[in-house]
Design a protein around this motif. Structure first.
Motif, mmCIF file in Angstrom:
data_model
loop_
_atom_site.group_PDB
_atom_site.id
_atom_site.type_symbol
_atom_site.label_atom_id
_atom_site.label_comp_id
_atom_site.label_asym_id
_atom_site.label_seq_id
_atom_site.Cartn_x
_atom_site.Cartn_y
_atom_site.Cartn_z
ATOM 1 N N THR A 1 -5.273 -34.884 -83.199
ATOM 2 C CA THR A 1 -6.351 -35.635 -82.149
ATOM 3 C C THR A 1 -6.596 -34.432 -80.995
ATOM 4 N N GLN B 1 -9.156 -31.965 -82.700
ATOM 5 C CA GLN B 1 -10.384 -32.566 -82.915
ATOM 6 C C GLN B 1 -11.154 -32.614 -81.397
ATOM 7 N N TRP B 2 -10.315 -32.612 -80.569
ATOM 8 C CA TRP B 2 -11.285 -32.902 -79.297
ATOM 9 C C TRP B 2 -11.639 -31.597 -78.763
ATOM 10 N N CYS B 3 -10.636 -30.402 -78.969
ATOM 11 C CA CYS B 3 -11.120 -29.095 -78.682
ATOM 12 C C CYS B 3 -12.328 -28.550 -79.509
ATOM 13 N N SER B 4 -12.171 -29.018 -80.587
ATOM 14 C CA SER B 4 -13.356 -28.652 -81.783
ATOM 15 C C SER B 4 -14.648 -29.223 -81.198
ATOM 16 N N ASN B 5 -14.660 -30.509 -80.645
ATOM 17 C CA ASN B 5 -15.824 -31.201 -80.112
ATOM 18 C C ASN B 5 -16.173 -30.602 -78.812
ATOM 19 N N ASN B 6 -15.624 -30.327 -78.055
ATOM 20 C CA ASN B 6 -15.788 -29.979 -76.740
ATOM 21 C C ASN B 6 -15.863 -28.602 -76.591
ATOM 22 N N PRO C 1 -17.109 -25.961 -79.100
ATOM 23 C CA PRO C 1 -17.421 -25.498 -80.582
ATOM 24 C C PRO C 1 -17.460 -23.813 -80.487
ATOM 25 N N LYS D 1 -14.265 -21.965 -81.365
ATOM 26 C CA LYS D 1 -13.461 -22.235 -82.567
ATOM 27 C C LYS D 1 -12.327 -21.085 -82.943
#
Length: 228
Positions: free
Chosen positions: A174, A177-182, A184, A187
């Motif tokens: 979780t 995924q939050w780090c990837s969304n906020n 990018p 990465k």
């Protein structure tokens, strides 16, 4: 020149009693404090010495008006010694009675325990039983690890640990995924950080083993080790 040895407490008591016996008079404490040094008892210790004599009923003490008087007569000391003698005699008789009772109890306990072949045989059997009991107890200890209840507790502990590990795994996914969304644009840095802390590409949820300790215990109890 050697220093003169001071009087012991018993010697001081004797000297103060001499004052009373020789005069057979009544004294105030301050008078005794003046007479004490003449007998070798320093005035500072007279009060404590006289009080010790009062505590042992060798000197009488009474308040008359506003003054406290002390006195002691040889006859009073004789009565005190007779009282002490009577008490010691009573204690001696009581001790003799208790001793006789203990001897009787000891004799009663010896009855039926006389040395005999039957008694020796019974003691031998008792010793053998105690030894066998110890051996069985030690053998039971060797099988403690195979106790079904111990297997069940181990199974429950594994299930709790498995659930906790997968819960933290889920929390990590979780967070990733939050780090990837906020973030990018970060990465590559994030992937590098994951690898540094030991999270590789094959990181995933844990699976419970096909055979748990409880299952092993059941198979052993059923005599089916092949299923292990």
């Amino acid at each position: 020149m050697s220093k003169k040895r001071g009087l012991s407490l018993d010697e001081k008591r004797e000297k103060m009693l001499e004052i009373f016996y020789e005069s057979q008079n009544f004294f105030l404490l301050k008078e005794l404090e003046k007479l004490g040094p003449k007998k070798g008892v320093i005035s500072q210790s007279v009060k404590d010495v006289v009080q010790s004599l009062v505590d042992d009923d060798l000197v009488a003490k009474d308040k008359i008006g506003t003054s406290v008087y002390f006195w002691s007569l040889p006859s009073c000391a004789g009565n005190q010694l007779r009282n002490v003698h009577q008490k010691l005699e009573s204690d001696l008789q009581s001790g003799k009675k208790q001793l006789a009772e203990l001897v009787d109890q000891c004799d009663n306990l010896k009855k039926g325990r006389e040395e005999s072949d039957e008694r020796e045989e019974a003691l031998g059997e008792l010793k053998a039983i105690e030894l066998k009991h110890k051996e069985l107890k030690d053998e039971m200890g060797q099988y403690a690890d195979n106790d079904p209840s111990a297997f069940e507790e181990m199974k429950k502990a594994i299930e709790v640990a498995h659930a906790a590990a997968n819960r933290w795994t889920d929390n990590f996914f979780t967070l990733r995924q939050w780090c990837s969304n906020n973030f990018p644009e970060a990465k590559e840095q994030l992937e590098h950080m994951y690898k540094e802390v030991g999270i590789t590409d094959d990181f995933d949820y844990l699976e419970l083993p096909t055979v748990l300790p409880g299952t092993i215990g059941n198979q052993m109890a059923e005599g089916n080790p092949e299923g292990m």
